[in-house]
Design an enzyme around this catalytic site. Structure first.
Site, PDB file in Angstrom:
ATOM      1  CG  HIS A 205      74.537  83.673 -49.244  1.00  0.00           C
ATOM      2  ND1 HIS A 205      73.761  84.699 -48.753  1.00  0.00           N
ATOM      3  CD2 HIS A 205      75.710  84.234 -49.628  1.00  0.00           C
ATOM      4  CE1 HIS A 205      74.440  85.831 -48.841  1.00  0.00           C
ATOM      5  NE2 HIS A 205      75.624  85.573 -49.361  1.00  0.00           N
TER       6      HIS A 205
ATOM      7  CB  SER B 258      69.805  79.833 -51.981  1.00  0.00           C
ATOM      8  OG  SER B 258      70.056  81.227 -51.891  1.00  0.00           O
TER       9      SER B 258
ATOM     10  NE  ARG C 141      67.109  86.066 -54.755  1.00  0.00           N
ATOM     11  CZ  ARG C 141      66.382  86.531 -53.729  1.00  0.00           C
ATOM     12  NH1 ARG C 141      66.964  86.947 -52.623  1.00  0.00           N
ATOM     13  NH2 ARG C 141      65.061  86.569 -53.802  1.00  0.00           N
TER      14      ARG C 141
ATOM     15  CE1 TYR D 291      67.062  81.503 -49.287  1.00  0.00           C
ATOM     16  CE2 TYR D 291      64.681  81.850 -49.184  1.00  0.00           C
ATOM     17  CZ  TYR D 291      65.941  82.254 -49.602  1.00  0.00           C
ATOM     18  OH  TYR D 291      66.085  83.405 -50.339  1.00  0.00           O
TER      19      TYR D 291
ATOM     20  CG  HIS E  83      71.534  90.586 -52.682  1.00  0.00           C
ATOM     21  ND1 HIS E  83      72.591  89.801 -53.079  1.00  0.00           N
ATOM     22  CD2 HIS E  83      70.636  89.737 -52.107  1.00  0.00           C
ATOM     23  CE1 HIS E  83      72.334  88.532 -52.771  1.00  0.00           C
ATOM     24  NE2 HIS E  83      71.161  88.473 -52.177  1.00  0.00           N
TER      25      HIS E  83
HETATM   26  C1  DQA Z   1      70.128  84.118 -48.629  1.00  0.00           C
HETATM   27  C2  DQA Z   1      70.137  84.549 -50.095  1.00  0.00           C
HETATM   28  C3  DQA Z   1      69.615  85.977 -50.241  1.00  0.00           C
HETATM   29  O1  DQA Z   1      69.614  86.350 -51.619  1.00  0.00           O
HETATM   30  C4  DQA Z   1      68.195  86.078 -49.708  1.00  0.00           C
HETATM   31  O2  DQA Z   1      67.745  87.418 -49.769  1.00  0.00           O
HETATM   32  C5  DQA Z   1      68.031  85.513 -48.356  1.00  0.00           C
HETATM   33  C6  DQA Z   1      68.767  84.296 -47.989  1.00  0.00           C
HETATM   34  C7  DQA Z   1      70.522  82.634 -48.476  1.00  0.00           C
HETATM   35  O3  DQA Z   1      70.891  82.249 -47.357  1.00  0.00           O
HETATM   36  O4  DQA Z   1      70.425  81.866 -49.424  1.00  0.00           O
HETATM   37  O5  DQA Z   1      67.217  85.982 -47.582  1.00  0.00           O
HETATM   38  O6  DQA Z   1      71.097  84.888 -47.931  1.00  0.00           O
END
Ligand code: DQA
Length: 146
Positions: free
Chosen positions: A101, A103, A112, A24, A81
């Site tokens: 997001h 990621s 995911r 992240y 999700h």
């Molecule tokens: C997220 C991706 C999600 O799968 C994860 O649960 C997160 C962060 C992202 O910003 O990459 O908490 O939303």
């Protein structure tokens, strides 16, 4: 006066900077808020930046945005999700809504790959780290200005 753009953050995003930085990044949520505020200001918009770990509170914030916001940018985090409630709340919006997001969930664990949010938003931006927020902001402002 133009309404602000709501930037809504879901669960565990308050830990950005220390939470799995290899996925992240090193920016904290406060860093991201500051960068978004500056970028929005340069483009003539104010932001309202919120975070909650509680699903129902995120629904309340989306409902508030129905009348208070010009657009919504949302990173629902893990609720992406799982949450039919956030999906349903987003469906009530008549303004642009961008899912973002840090990621790229499609490249990660199979759980995911399903986004309940994607079906309820204008579009999705993912995989650009903290820049996903800035790109989301640009997308929302472009929609508002055209
Ligand atoms: C997220 C991706 C999600 O799968 C994860 O649960 C997160 C962060 C992202 O910003 O990459 O908490 O939303």
């Amino acid at each position: 006066m133009t309404k602000p753009i709501y930037i809504i953050n879901g669960t565990n995003l308050n830990l950005l900077g220390t939470r799995e930085p290899e996925i992240y990044g090193a920016d904290t949520l406060a860093d991201i808020e500051k960068a978004c505020g500056n970028s929005a200001k340069a483009l003539g918009f104010d932001i309202v930046f919120k975070q909650s770990n509680v699903e129902g509170e995120l629904v309340d914030i989306i409902q508030e945005a129905r009348t208070m916001a010009s657009a919504v940018i949302i990173n629902p985090a893990a609720y992406t999700h799982t949450s039919v409630a956030i999906h349903d709340a987003l469906k009530t919006l008549d303004i642009p809504a961008i899912e973002i997001h840090l990621s790229q969930p499609a490249k990660r664990e199979s759980f995911r790959r399903r986004s309940y949010v994607a079906e309820a938003v204008t579009g999705t931006i993912s995989g650009f780290g903290a820049n996903s927020y800035e790109l989301g902001l640009q997308a929302a402002i472009k929609l508002l200005n055209t």
